[in-house]
Scaffold this motif. Structure first.
Motif, PDB file in Angstrom:
ATOM      1  N   ALA A 227       0.822  -1.211   0.000  1.00 31.59           N
ATOM      2  CA  ALA A 227       0.000   0.000   0.000  1.00 31.59           C
ATOM      3  C   ALA A 227       0.859   1.264   0.000  1.00 31.59           C
ATOM      4  O   ALA A 227       0.325   2.379   0.055  1.00 31.59           O
ATOM      5  CB  ALA A 227      -0.924   0.003   1.216  1.00 31.59           C
ATOM      6  N   GLY A 228       2.200   1.087  -0.049  1.00 34.16           N
ATOM      7  CA  GLY A 228       3.094   2.237  -0.069  1.00 34.16           C
ATOM      8  C   GLY A 228       3.429   2.786   1.294  1.00 34.16           C
ATOM      9  O   GLY A 228       3.924   3.916   1.403  1.00 34.16           O
ATOM     10  N   LEU A 229       3.184   2.010   2.356  1.00 29.00           N
ATOM     11  CA  LEU A 229       3.470   2.453   3.718  1.00 29.00           C
ATOM     12  C   LEU A 229       4.689   1.697   4.229  1.00 29.00           C
ATOM     13  O   LEU A 229       4.686   0.468   4.291  1.00 29.00           O
ATOM     14  CB  LEU A 229       2.277   2.195   4.640  1.00 29.00           C
ATOM     15  N   TYR A 230       5.728   2.443   4.587  1.00 33.32           N
ATOM     16  CA  TYR A 230       6.964   1.838   5.082  1.00 33.32           C
ATOM     17  C   TYR A 230       7.192   2.291   6.514  1.00 33.32           C
ATOM     18  O   TYR A 230       7.157   3.481   6.815  1.00 33.32           O
ATOM     19  CB  TYR A 230       8.146   2.231   4.187  1.00 33.32           C
ATOM     20  N   LEU A 231       7.432   1.324   7.387  1.00 35.30           N
ATOM     21  CA  LEU A 231       7.579   1.618   8.806  1.00 35.30           C
ATOM     22  C   LEU A 231       8.943   2.223   9.109  1.00 35.30           C
ATOM     23  O   LEU A 231       9.932   1.951   8.415  1.00 35.30           O
ATOM     24  CB  LEU A 231       7.397   0.335   9.619  1.00 35.30           C
ATOM     25  N   ALA A 232       8.971   3.014  10.159  1.00 34.12           N
ATOM     26  CA  ALA A 232      10.237   3.572  10.633  1.00 34.12           C
ATOM     27  C   ALA A 232      11.054   2.449  11.268  1.00 34.12           C
ATOM     28  O   ALA A 232      10.499   1.441  11.726  1.00 34.12           O
ATOM     29  CB  ALA A 232       9.971   4.680  11.649  1.00 34.12           C
ATOM     30  N   PRO A 233      12.376   2.585  11.287  1.00 37.90           N
ATOM     31  CA  PRO A 233      13.219   1.556  11.916  1.00 37.90           C
ATOM     32  C   PRO A 233      12.778   1.280  13.348  1.00 37.90           C
ATOM     33  O   PRO A 233      12.581   2.200  14.140  1.00 37.90           O
ATOM     34  CB  PRO A 233      14.623   2.177  11.872  1.00 37.90           C
ATOM     35  N   GLY A 234      12.611   0.009  13.663  1.00 31.88           N
ATOM     36  CA  GLY A 234      12.226  -0.376  15.010  1.00 31.88           C
ATOM     37  C   GLY A 234      10.734  -0.361  15.273  1.00 31.88           C
ATOM     38  O   GLY A 234      10.291  -0.813  16.332  1.00 31.88           O
ATOM     39  N   GLU A 235       9.934   0.152  14.334  1.00 33.07           N
ATOM     40  CA  GLU A 235       8.488   0.208  14.548  1.00 33.07           C
ATOM     41  C   GLU A 235       7.855  -1.137  14.216  1.00 33.07           C
ATOM     42  O   GLU A 235       8.120  -1.712  13.155  1.00 33.07           O
ATOM     43  CB  GLU A 235       7.864   1.304  13.689  1.00 33.07           C
ATOM     44  N   MET A 236       7.018  -1.633  15.119  1.00 30.04           N
ATOM     45  CA  MET A 236       6.381  -2.938  14.924  1.00 30.04           C
ATOM     46  C   MET A 236       5.111  -2.784  14.095  1.00 30.04           C
ATOM     47  O   MET A 236       4.311  -1.873  14.340  1.00 30.04           O
ATOM     48  CB  MET A 236       6.044  -3.565  16.277  1.00 30.04           C
ATOM     49  N   PRO A 237       4.889  -3.668  13.130  1.00 29.94           N
ATOM     50  CA  PRO A 237       3.726  -3.518  12.245  1.00 29.94           C
ATOM     51  C   PRO A 237       2.390  -3.701  12.938  1.00 29.94           C
ATOM     52  O   PRO A 237       1.376  -3.167  12.477  1.00 29.94           O
ATOM     53  CB  PRO A 237       3.952  -4.605  11.182  1.00 29.94           C
ATOM     54  N   ASP A 238       2.365  -4.441  14.053  1.00 30.48           N
ATOM     55  CA  ASP A 238       1.087  -4.679  14.725  1.00 30.48           C
ATOM     56  C   ASP A 238       0.759  -3.614  15.760  1.00 30.48           C
ATOM     57  O   ASP A 238      -0.231  -3.730  16.480  1.00 30.48           O
ATOM     58  CB  ASP A 238       1.049  -6.062  15.370  1.00 30.48           C
ATOM     59  N   TYR A 239       1.577  -2.559  15.835  1.00 32.02           N
ATOM     60  CA  TYR A 239       1.306  -1.438  16.739  1.00 32.02           C
ATOM     61  C   TYR A 239       0.074  -0.703  16.236  1.00 32.02           C
ATOM     62  O   TYR A 239       0.003  -0.308  15.069  1.00 32.02           O
ATOM     63  CB  TYR A 239       2.526  -0.529  16.765  1.00 32.02           C
TER      64      TYR A 239
END
Length: 218
Positions: free
Chosen positions: A105-117
Motif C-alpha cells: 500500500a506504499g506504507l513503510y515503517l520507521a526503523p524499530g516500529e512494529m507492524p502490529d502497533y
C-alpha cells in the motif's frame, strides 16, 4: 447516505491520540477534533476531555501514565498480535505478512516500529478506500472490544479512542469479561539463579532442599 470523505483524517487523528504523548501536537489535534464530522459527537466530547487532561498535567506525568498503561500488561497492549498470538511462533510470520501488506500500500515503517502497533495499523487503514478501511477495523473489532474493556476497568480516558474506532468500524462497543493476568514485567521475569538449591538451603545441611521446576517455552 454516510459521508466518508473525512474518514482518513479521523483515523490519523485517532492514531495520534493513542500514540505516545506529544504535547506539541495536542493543540493541532484539538483543532482537528473540533472540525471532525466523521466521529460521533458524543465521542468527540470524550476525546476532547482526553486532550484537555494531557494538556493539564505535566508532560512527564502524561508519559509515565502512558507507559504504565500500555507497556506493562497484555490486556492493554497496543500490539494487536499480543492479543492473538502472544509469544507463540505464529507471531513472526504474521508480522512479516502485515509488513508486506503495508508496503504493497506504499506504507513503510520507521526503523524499530512494529507492524502490529495499533497507531501504525490505523495509519495504514487511513490510506485505504473507506469501505476497505472500515473492513480492516471490523476485522480487529474483537481485539478493540477487549482493549476498550481493559482500559475502562482502569478508568482510563483512552478507552474513548478505542470506542471511536469501533464506531467507525460499524461495530458495537461492548464490555468483554477479561481473565486475570500477570503484568508483562512479571511474565518475562527470569527465575532467580540457583533458586532450587539456594545458599539458604546449603547453610542448613539438615534442611530439606526444595527443587523448583521452571516451565520453558516450547
Amino acid at each position: 447516505m454516510r459521508d466518508d470523505t473525512g474518514l482518513p483524517r479521523s483515523l490519523r487523528l485517532l492514531a495520534r491520540l493513542i500514540a505516545y504523548p506529544d504535547r506539541a501536537s495536542l493543540p493541532l489535534l484539538r483543532d482537528a477534533l473540533e472540525e471532525d464530522r466523521t466521529i460521533a459527537r458524543t465521542r468527540r466530547v470524550e476525546l476532547a476531555r482526553l486532550i484537555d487532561w494531557m494538556l493539564d498535567i505535566d508532560a512527564l506525568d502524561a508519559e509515565a501514565v502512558y507507559v504504565a498503561l500500555f507497556d506493562r500488561g497484555r490486556a492493554t497492549s497496543l500490539h494487536l498480535f499480543e492479543h492473538v498470538h502472544g509469544d507463540s511462533r505464529e507471531r513472526g510470520p504474521a508480522m512479516v505478512d502485515l509488513v508486506k501488506t503495508y508496503e504493497a500500500a506504499g506504507l513503510y515503517l520507521a526503523p524499530g516500529e512494529m507492524p502490529d502497533y495499533l497507531p501504525a495499523f490505523l495509519e495504514f487503514a487511513s490510506t485505504q478506500p473507506p469501505r476497505e478501511a472500515r473492513a480492516a477495523l471490523a476485522e480487529i473489532a474483537h481485539i478493540l472490544n477487549r482493549l476498550m474493556s481493559a482500559l475502562a476497568e482502569r478508568n482510563s480516558a483512552y478507552a474513548s479512542v478505542i470506542g471511536a474506532l469501533l464506531d467507525l468500524a460499524g461495530e458495537k462497543a461492548q464490555a468483554v469479561k477479561l481473565a486475570p493476568e500477570e503484568p508483562l514485567d512479571a511474565t518475562w521475569e527470569e527465575p532467580p539463579a540457583f533458586a532450587g538449591c539456594s545458599s539458604r538451603g546449603q547453610a542448613r545441611p539438615d534442611a530439606t532442599r526444595p527443587i523448583q521446576f521452571v516451565r520453558t517455552q516450547p
